[in-house]
Write an enzyme that holds these catalytic residues in place. Structure first.
Site, short mmCIF file in Angstrom:
data_model
loop_
_atom_site.label_atom_id
_atom_site.label_comp_id
_atom_site.label_asym_id
_atom_site.label_seq_id
_atom_site.Cartn_x
_atom_site.Cartn_y
_atom_site.Cartn_z
N GLN A 1 -9.67 -4.50 6.87
CA GLN A 1 -8.90 -4.15 8.05
C GLN A 1 -9.49 -2.94 8.78
O GLN A 1 -8.79 -2.24 9.50
CB GLN A 1 -7.44 -3.87 7.67
N LYS B 1 0.82 -1.21 0.00
CA LYS B 1 0.00 0.00 0.00
C LYS B 1 0.87 1.27 0.00
O LYS B 1 0.64 2.18 -0.80
CB LYS B 1 -0.92 -0.01 1.22
N THR B 2 1.84 1.33 0.91
CA THR B 2 2.69 2.52 1.02
C THR B 2 3.48 2.73 -0.26
O THR B 2 3.64 3.87 -0.73
CB THR B 2 3.64 2.38 2.21
N ASP C 1 -4.40 7.99 2.78
CA ASP C 1 -3.92 6.69 3.28
C ASP C 1 -4.89 6.13 4.32
O ASP C 1 -5.55 6.89 5.03
CB ASP C 1 -2.53 6.90 3.90
N GLU C 2 -4.98 4.80 4.42
CA GLU C 2 -5.80 4.12 5.44
C GLU C 2 -7.23 4.67 5.44
O GLU C 2 -7.81 4.99 6.48
CB GLU C 2 -5.18 4.28 6.83
N ARG D 1 -0.94 -11.07 10.07
CA ARG D 1 0.34 -10.58 10.62
C ARG D 1 1.44 -11.63 10.44
O ARG D 1 2.62 -11.31 10.57
CB ARG D 1 0.21 -10.28 12.12
#
Length: 704
Positions: free
Chosen positions: A271, A49-50, A240-241, A645
Site C-alpha cells: 500500500q 494494524k491499529t 505506524d504506516e 477497499r
C-alpha cells in the site's frame, strides 16, 4: 533500564490485566508479545494494524516499561488520537508521560526544548503554507533573478521543489532533473533562493513545516549529548504506516533506535502509493538490511473482505517484483465474485454505475456504503452528470470539484472572453495571470479595454449588427475576419506594467488565434490552442502537479467535443459547476450519499460495494507511470488499494471507447485486468447484452 533487565522482564511471567491470546489472533499475538529488538510487522489490508499497535503499547506497559520510555509515531493527528485513546482504554488510566503523535508534532516538541543549539530562540513561530510562500517570494525579490527575463517558478512551486529536496535528502538539481525537467537549467538560481530562504527563516526566528523534521534531524546529528538523551529516553519506538516514511523520517527513526534497537515498524509495502510526495518505498523494503537481526511478523488475516475479493487482491499484487510476499487470508464466509464490466463508452459506464447503485440500494445497501474510485478526478465527469440527472446524492472526496479548479476556470476564461468580450471576470482572470499585474492594474486595464472596445461588439448580438456579421458562420468560404479583441488588447499595450510587456504581446497573439473563424466556435480547439500557446507555460511555472493539471485541461478539451458550439459548451459548463456545488450541499444535508473519490484519498477507508472505473490502459495505470518499472509497480499497488477497499461487492469497469485526441478512440482494458485470473471474475459485457431497444433501467445480467 539495561537491555538485560528488559529482556528478563519479558521472559518472566507477569500477571497481565489483558488476555492477549484471547483478544488477538495468532499472528497479531506473536507481534504484540515479541521480545525486544527490531521488528517489521507487515500488516495486510484489513488485518488489524491499529489493533496490533495499540495492544503492543499496552503489552509494553504491562511488562513494566515506563510510559516515558515509549515513543509512538503516526502520520495523522487522527491516527495519533485514536491510538492514544485506545491505549488509555486498555490500560484503564491516563498516560501523560507517553509520547505519541505525528512526526511533525514530536519534532516541534523536541525543537522547543533545544532551539538555541540550532541558532533559534525557543519562541520560534511555525510558518503556514501561505506565510512560507510569501517568504520565498521575498527571497526572489532580494535576488538578482529577473522573472520576466526567464520563465521562473512561482513561489508555490519553488517551495515544493525545496521541500521535496529536503524531505528526500536530494540536491535541488537532482529533484529538478527527476521531476521538474523543464526548470533544470535554473538549478543554480533555485538553489540560491533555497539558501536565502533558510537564512531568512533563521533571522526571523521562524520555521516551516519541513524544518520540524530537518532541524530535528540536524539536532540529533550535530549534538551528540542530545542524541544520547533521546536514545536513552525512547527505549521502545513504534512507527505506524512505515511504508509512507520519507528519507528524513527514516533517518530520524534509525538514529533514535540505534542505541536500544527496539523499533517496531508497522506497515504494508503493498500500500505504498505516495512516492510523488517524497515517500520512500525502499524504507520498508530494506528494513531488515538496515536493522540487523530484525524479525518479520506477517499479519495476513483479513476481517474486511469476502474470500472472492481477497483472491482477486492477492492476484492483483502478485506481478510486483519488489515486495515482501504475503497473502491475505479471509476470515469472512464466501460471497459473490467480483464483476468485470465492459461498457460501450464513458456515458454507458456512468449509466451502469448509477443504475447498479440504485438496484443495490433497493436490495438494502445504503448509498453511503458504496464508493466509486478512480485514478484521476476527470475520470468521473460523465458520472457526475448522470448521478445529478437521476437525483442520486453523492459527495466528492478527491479534492476541489472538477469544474471549480483554478486551471479549469482559467482555461474556460479564454473561451468566455472571446464569446463575450464584456465578461469582466474572464478578462481580469486572464490578465491577473500575467507577471506584474495585480488587482489594481487589472481594474485599470479593464476600464481601458471596455472604453476601447467597439460599441457593437458583444455576445448574443443579432446578425444584422456589424459585430453579428463578423461572428456569423457563412455558408460558403469564410471571409477574412478582423481580430477585434486582439486589436483592442494591442491598443492597451502602452498601459501595461513593464514586467508584463512580453506576456501581454503573447496574450494578444493568442486571443487573435482564438478569434480566427476556423477556431472561435470550436471550444475543444480553443482549449487546445490556449494550452499550447501560453497556458502550459503558466501551469509549469505555477503548479507542482503541472502534469496532472495539463491532463485535466486536455480532458476538458475532449469533453468539449460533444457540444455543437461555444455557447452550448459554456452554458453546460456553468450548469455543471452549479451542479457540483448543489451536489456537495445536498451531500452535507443528506447522510445517504454515494462516495466519489480518487484511490489515493480512499486509502484507509472501506465500503460494502466498490466500483473502480475507467480501467483503461493509459488511464489506470496512468500513461505517465508505465515507462518505468518503479512507476508501474506503484500503479499496481494503487490498484491493489482500490480492490481492498471493498467488503462485499466489487465492480471493475472500463469503457471500450472514450473521447481523446481528435475524437473517439478505442481503448484497451487496463493491463492490471489482464493479470487477473478470469475464473475469479464474472464478465459482464453490457454492449453485447443490451438489445437495440432494451431499456437501461432493466437489471444487468452476468455472463459466464
Amino acid at each position: 533500564m539495561s537491555r538485560d533487565y528488559v529482556l528478563h522482564r519479558f521472559r518472566t511471567a507477569v500477571d497481565l490485566q489483558i488476555d492477549y491470546a484471547a483478544e488477538l489472533n495468532e499472528q497479531q499475538h506473536a507481534a504484540v508479545t515479541a521480545e525486544p529488538g527490531p521488528a517489521l510487522v507487515l500488516a495486510g489490508a484489513g488485518a488489524g494494524k491499529t489493533r496490533t499497535l495499540t495492544y503492543r503499547v499496552a503489552y509494553l506497559l504491562e511488562q513494566g516499561i515506563p510510559p516515558e520510555h515509549i515513543l509512538l509515531l503516526t502520520f495523522t493527528n487522527k491516527a495519533a488520537r485514536e491510538m492514544m485513546t485506545r491505549v488509555t482504554e486498555l490500560i484503564g488510566r491516563e498516560l501523560p508521560e507517553l509520547w505519541g503523535g505525528t512526526f511533525h508534532s514530536i519534532g516541534n516538541r523536541i525543537l522547543r526544548r533545544h532551539a538555541g543549539l540550532l541558532g533559534f530562540r525557543p519562541g520560534f513561530t511555525i510558518l503556514d503554507r501561505e506565510d512560507a510562500r510569501d517568504l520565498v517570494h521575498a527571497c526572489i525579490g532580494d535576488s538578482d533573478i529577473d522573472p520576466k527575463a526567464t520563465r521562473f517558478p512561482k513561489p508555490d512551486v519553488l517551495g515544493d521543489i525545496l521541500s521535496l529536496a529536503l524531505n528526500t535528502s536530494r540536491s535541488v538539481k537532482a529533484v529538478l532533473e527527476a521531476q521538474f525537467g523543464y526548470f533544470a537549467q535554473l538549478a543554480d538560481q533555485i538553489a540560491d533562493i533555497g539558501h536565502r530562504y533558510v537564512e531568512r527563516k533563521r533571522t526571523g526566528n521562524v520555521m516551516d513545516f519541513d524544518d520540524l523534521l530537518a532541524l530535528w534531524l540536524r539536532l540529533l546529528r550535530d549534538q551528540p549529548q542530545v542524541l544520547e538523551h533521546y536514545q536513552r529516553r525512547f527505549q521502545f519506538i513504534l512507527v505506524d504506516e512505515y511504508q509512507d516514511t520519507n528519507q528524513l523520517q527514516s533517518d530520524l527513526i534509525d538514529l533514535l533506535a540505534a542505541r536500544n534497537h527496539n523499533i517496531m515498524a508497522v506497515g504494508d509495502d503493498s500500500q505504498s502509493i505516495y512516492s510523488w510526495r517524497g515517500a520512500n518505498f525502499r524504507n520498508i523494503l530494506h528494513f531488515t538490511e538496515r536493522h540487523a537481526g530484525a524479525k518479520i511478523f506477517r499479519i495476513e488475516t483479513n476481517y474486511r473482505s469476502t474470500p472472492q475479493i481477497l483472491d482477486l487482491a492477492n492476484a492483483a499484487i502478485a506481478a510486483n517484483v519488489h515486495q515482501h510476499e504475503k497473502r491475505l487470508v479471509p476470515h469472512r464466509p464466501a460471497g459473490v465474485k467480483p464483476a468485470l464490466v465492459a461498457c460501450g463508452d464513458a456515458h454507458e459506464q456512468a449509466t451502469f454505475v448509477a443504475q447498479r447503485a440504485l438496484e443495490l440500494r433497493e436490495e438494502g445497501i445504503p448509498l453511503e456504503q458504496m464508493a466509486v474510485l478512480y485514478r484521476a478526478h476527470f475520470h468521473a465527469l460523465e458520472l457526475q452528470m448522470e448521478l445529478t440527472g437521476r437525483n442520486i446524492p453523492f459527495s466528492i472526496t478527491s479534492g476541489i470539484r472538477f469544474f471549480e479548479q483554478a486551471h479549469i476556470k482559467d482555461t474556460s476564461a479564454f473561451i468566455r472572453l472571446v464569446f463575450n468580450p464584456r465578461d469582466e471576470m474572464a478578462f481580469k482572470r486572464l490578465v491577473l495571470m500575467l507577471p506584474g499585474i495585480g488587482a489594481k492594474s487589472a481594474a485599470k486595464l479593464w476600464q481601458g479595454f471596455l472604453a476601447a472596445l467597439p460599441a457593437d461588439v458583444g455576445a448574443g448580438l443579432p446578425e444584422s449588427s456589424p459585430a453579428g456579421k463578423r461572428r456569423r458562420k457563412p455558408a460558403g468560404p469564410a471571409p477574412e475576419v478582423t481580430p477585434v479583441l486582439a486589436e483592442t488588447l494591442q491598443s492597451l499595450a502602452g498601459s501595461v506594467p513593464k514586467k508584463a510587456t512580453t506576456a501581454w504581446a503573447q496574450f494578444t497573439a493568442t486571443v487573435a488565434q482564438l478569434e480566427a473563424p476556423d477556431t472561435r466556435d470550436h471550444p475543444s480547439r480553443m482549449i487546445e490552442l490556449a494550452l499550447d500557446a501560453v497556458y502550459e507555460d503558466y501551469l509549469q511555472a505555477k503548479y507542482t502537479n503541472y502534469l496532472n493539471r495539463r491532463e485535466d485541461v486536455e480532458q476538458l478539451a475532449s469533453f468539449a467535443r460533444q457540444f455543437a458550439g461555444v455557447e452550448e459548451f459554456l452554458s453546460q459548463l456553468a450548469l455543471l459547476t452549479n451542479v457540483e456545488a448543489d451536489a456537495q450541499q445536498n451531500a452535507e444535508r443528506d447522510d445517504e450519499r454515494l462516495r466519489l473519490s480518487t484511490v489515493h484519498q480512499a486509502k484507509g477507508l472501506e465500503f460494502q460495494v466498490v466500483f473502480v472505473i475507467m480501467l483503461c490502459d493509459g488511464m489506470f495505470p496512468s500513461g505517465r507511470s508505465i515507462d518505468t518499472a518503479d512507476g508501474l509497480e506503484e500503479e499496481r499497488r494503487l490498484f491493489y488499494v482500490a480492490v481492498t477497499r471493498a467488503k462485499d461487492e466489487l465492480y471493475l469497469v472500463w469503457p471500450m471507447i472514450r473521447m481523446a485526441g481528435g475524437g473517439d478512440m478505442m481503448q484497451q482494458p487496463s493491463r492490471f485486468l489482464g493479470e487477473l485470473p478470469r475464473d475469479r471474475l464474472e464478465t459482464w459485457n453490457l454492449r453485447e447484452e443490451r438489445g437495440a431497444d432494451e431499456d437501461w433501467g432493466s437489471s444487468f445480467r452476468s455472463t459466464p
